[in-house]
Design a protein around this motif. Structure first.
Motif, PDB file in Angstrom:
ATOM      1  N   LYS A  50      19.318  16.396  -6.333  1.00 59.97           N
ATOM      2  CA  LYS A  50      20.382  15.298  -6.513  1.00 59.97           C
ATOM      3  C   LYS A  50      21.242  14.584  -4.920  1.00 59.97           C
ATOM      4  O   LYS A  50      21.499  13.501  -4.982  1.00 59.97           O
ATOM      5  CB  LYS A  50      22.171  16.189  -6.841  1.00 59.97           C
ATOM      6  N   THR A  53      18.933  12.027  -4.084  1.00 59.98           N
ATOM      7  CA  THR A  53      18.306  10.509  -5.487  1.00 59.98           C
ATOM      8  C   THR A  53      19.762   9.838  -5.334  1.00 59.98           C
ATOM      9  O   THR A  53      19.482   8.814  -5.185  1.00 59.98           O
ATOM     10  CB  THR A  53      18.793  11.379  -6.770  1.00 59.98           C
ATOM     11  N   GLN A  54      21.342  10.416  -4.961  1.00 57.57           N
ATOM     12  CA  GLN A  54      22.431   9.845  -4.260  1.00 57.57           C
ATOM     13  C   GLN A  54      21.757   9.311  -3.399  1.00 57.57           C
ATOM     14  O   GLN A  54      22.475   7.679  -3.782  1.00 57.57           O
ATOM     15  CB  GLN A  54      23.699  11.056  -4.377  1.00 57.57           C
ATOM     16  N   GLN A  57      19.579   5.581  -4.366  1.00 59.56           N
ATOM     17  CA  GLN A  57      21.172   4.783  -4.565  1.00 59.56           C
ATOM     18  C   GLN A  57      21.731   4.136  -4.164  1.00 59.56           C
ATOM     19  O   GLN A  57      21.862   2.454  -4.353  1.00 59.56           O
ATOM     20  CB  GLN A  57      21.309   5.959  -5.903  1.00 59.56           C
ATOM     21  N   TYR A  59      20.835   2.517  -1.519  1.00 57.71           N
ATOM     22  CA  TYR A  59      20.130   1.647  -0.975  1.00 57.71           C
ATOM     23  C   TYR A  59      19.621   0.808  -1.999  1.00 57.71           C
ATOM     24  O   TYR A  59      19.283  -0.499  -1.918  1.00 57.71           O
ATOM     25  CB  TYR A  59      18.943   1.981  -0.437  1.00 57.71           C
ATOM     26  N   GLU A  60      19.462   0.866  -3.091  1.00 55.74           N
ATOM     27  CA  GLU A  60      19.786   0.112  -4.664  1.00 55.74           C
ATOM     28  C   GLU A  60      20.820  -0.911  -3.877  1.00 55.74           C
ATOM     29  O   GLU A  60      20.297  -1.762  -3.967  1.00 55.74           O
ATOM     30  CB  GLU A  60      18.949   1.107  -5.452  1.00 55.74           C
ATOM     31  N   TYR A  61      22.255   0.027  -3.996  1.00 55.10           N
ATOM     32  CA  TYR A  61      22.850  -1.201  -4.792  1.00 55.10           C
ATOM     33  C   TYR A  61      23.182  -2.037  -3.135  1.00 55.10           C
ATOM     34  O   TYR A  61      23.299  -3.411  -3.463  1.00 55.10           O
ATOM     35  CB  TYR A  61      24.409  -0.106  -4.364  1.00 55.10           C
ATOM     36  N   ARG A  64      20.804  -4.553  -4.102  1.00 54.96           N
ATOM     37  CA  ARG A  64      21.589  -5.728  -5.420  1.00 54.96           C
ATOM     38  C   ARG A  64      22.391  -6.125  -5.074  1.00 54.96           C
ATOM     39  O   ARG A  64      22.165  -7.865  -5.119  1.00 54.96           O
ATOM     40  CB  ARG A  64      22.342  -5.088  -6.369  1.00 54.96           C
ATOM     41  N   LYS A 178      12.387  -4.098 -11.269  1.00 51.08           N
ATOM     42  CA  LYS A 178      12.168  -3.635 -11.264  1.00 51.08           C
ATOM     43  C   LYS A 178      12.758  -2.715  -9.767  1.00 51.08           C
ATOM     44  O   LYS A 178      11.733  -3.398  -8.863  1.00 51.08           O
ATOM     45  CB  LYS A 178      12.725  -2.547 -11.702  1.00 51.08           C
ATOM     46  N   TYR A 284      12.205   5.105  -8.157  1.00 53.05           N
ATOM     47  CA  TYR A 284      11.481   4.226  -7.997  1.00 53.05           C
ATOM     48  C   TYR A 284      10.199   3.413  -8.295  1.00 53.05           C
ATOM     49  O   TYR A 284       9.416   2.757  -7.094  1.00 53.05           O
ATOM     50  CB  TYR A 284      12.201   3.195  -6.133  1.00 53.05           C
TER      51      TYR A 284
END
Length: 416
Positions: A50, A53-54, A57, A59-61, A64, A178, A284
């Motif tokens: 977890k 994964t968080q 995520q 870094y994905e934010y 974006r 993606k 990813y």
């Protein structure tokens, strides 16, 4: 023989039962502790998954947000200053711990290198040139901007399409739309950490063009935003050096065995109690194997009692209880035997034709048999508790009576 054997048998039975209880408790406690260890370790492994994964995520934010800034400015109007202004409006260290920064990669078609370099030079980078890791004669994907520059200066101008892993991930991102992670690579800004880095990529599209098919997305893209990541920096705040578990990360590649690209303290130590979990984690567009292994600190944190010690304590208590049973039964048997002997002696005394009188050291009568009643004429109920000297001893022998009692009280023998 019976009076000696029975206590031994009972004591042995008590000890055997106690040993049986000890064995049961050891097995039961071991099973309970094993179940608890397994459950807690499974929760630990899932917590690690977890956390990973968080973190990705986050870094994905960041990607974006960066893409939003680039698209808002537009393909031709985004400048180094605008990109820097956006970067400085964010608290990168707090919002995206472990990220080296965020950048913009521009697509540079073959033959358009000169206009690209002219723009870069005009923005205050007169020395910028396109750098390649391997020869690339096709379209370039050049790192145009990255902030903060101080940590990533070596990357500016790099054509990521000149290296297979980077180019493959970039094309996957452009065609799918993606966020996509590369396989482990060696970052040019961290060359001392071979194959411990990644590029995290997200395509940037012209908002006025359709994006329904992979080809449409390719045609609409004019670059990618990206984050260079170094795995040890990504995991720096996980406190693995003092943790009760070790962590190893493997990249799954189609043509080779999984490649280990990260190990924490204690990762190569022996497995404790079989507490190891290997979990395949999609990240990813890539697959990682996350290996979580318990360290001695995990075992000690459970505060489990040693089942062998518990069994030993029960066995010792059983031995003590068996001994108490044995001694208790022996005392009971001896008391019974003494009472039986006393009863036999009393019967002999009562049936004797001789007068038999018992007295204490003060000369007080304590027993008076039937023959004494006949001989002296006093019934027992009238003599017991009276001094013998007042009943049957002549006055001239009273002094002798006192002397005899004195000798007896001193433990001396009395002459016949």
């Amino acid at each position: 023989m019976k009076t000696q054997t029975t206590p031994v048998i009972v004591a042995l039975l008590v000890f055997v039962v106690g040993c049986g209880i000890a064995l049961y408790e050891r097995a039961h406690l071991s099973a309970v502790q094993h179940a608890e260890k397994t459950e807690r370790f499974e929760r630990l492994a899932q917590r690690v998954i977890k956390q990973l994964t968080q973190r990705m995520q986050i870094y994905e934010y960041g990607l974006r947000g960066t893409r939003g800034a680039v698209m808002t400015a537009g393909s031709e109007n985004i400048t180094r200053k605008k990109f820097r202004d956006y970067s400085e409006s964010r608290e990168l260290d707090r919002e995206f711990p472990g990220a080296r920064g965020f950048g913009f990669i521009r697509r540079v078609p073959v033959g358009m290198e000169a206009p690209f370099l002219d723009k870069a030079h005009s923005e205050g980078k007169p020395a910028l040139r396109i750098k390649q890791l391997l020869s690339n004669h096709e379209e370039r994907l050049v790192i145009h901007y990255i902030e903060p520059e101080a940590n990533n200066r070596e990357a500016i101008g790099l054509d990521i399409a000149s290296e297979t892993n980077r180019r493959q991930a970039a094309m996957e991102a452009l065609l799918s739309g993606k966020p996509t992670l590369t396989q482990p690579v060696t970052l040019v800004q961290a060359s001392g950490k071979p194959r411990q880095g990644f590029l995290f990529l997200l395509p940037v599209y012209d908002p006025d063009k359709p994006l329904h098919t992979p080809e449409q997305r390719r045609q609409a893209s004019y670059g990618l935003v990206y984050a260079p990541l170094l795995i040890e920096e990504v995991l720096a705040d996980f406190n693995l050096a003092r943790s009760d578990y070790s962590l190893s990360l493997y990249a799954v590649e189609n043509t080779t065995e999984p490649t280990r690209f990260y190990t924490s303290t204690g990762a190569d130590q022996a497995v404790f109690d079989g507490l190891i979990r290997r979990i395949r984690l999609p990240v990813y567009g890539r697959d990682w194997i996350v290996e979580v292994k318990a360290r001695p600190e995990f075992i000690s944190s459970l505060n489990h009692s040693d089942p062998n010690n518990i069994a030993a304590e029960i066995t010792a208590a059983s031995a003590l209880l068996a001994m108490m049973f044995y001694l208790g039964m022996r005392n009971i048997q001896r008391s019974r035997q003494s009472a039986l002997d006393h009863a036999k002696l009393a019967a002999i005394v009562e049936s004797s034709t001789d007068g038999i009188i018992g007295k204490d050291l003060n000369g007080v009568v304590t027993s008076w048999n039937l023959a004494a009643e006949t001989i002296f004429g006093y019934p027992a109920n009238e003599t017991i508790g009276q001094k013998l000297s007042e009943l049957i001893i002549p006055p001239d022998l009273v002094q002798e009576e006192h002397e005899i009692l004195a000798l007896i009280s001193q433990g001396k023998s009395v002459p016949h």
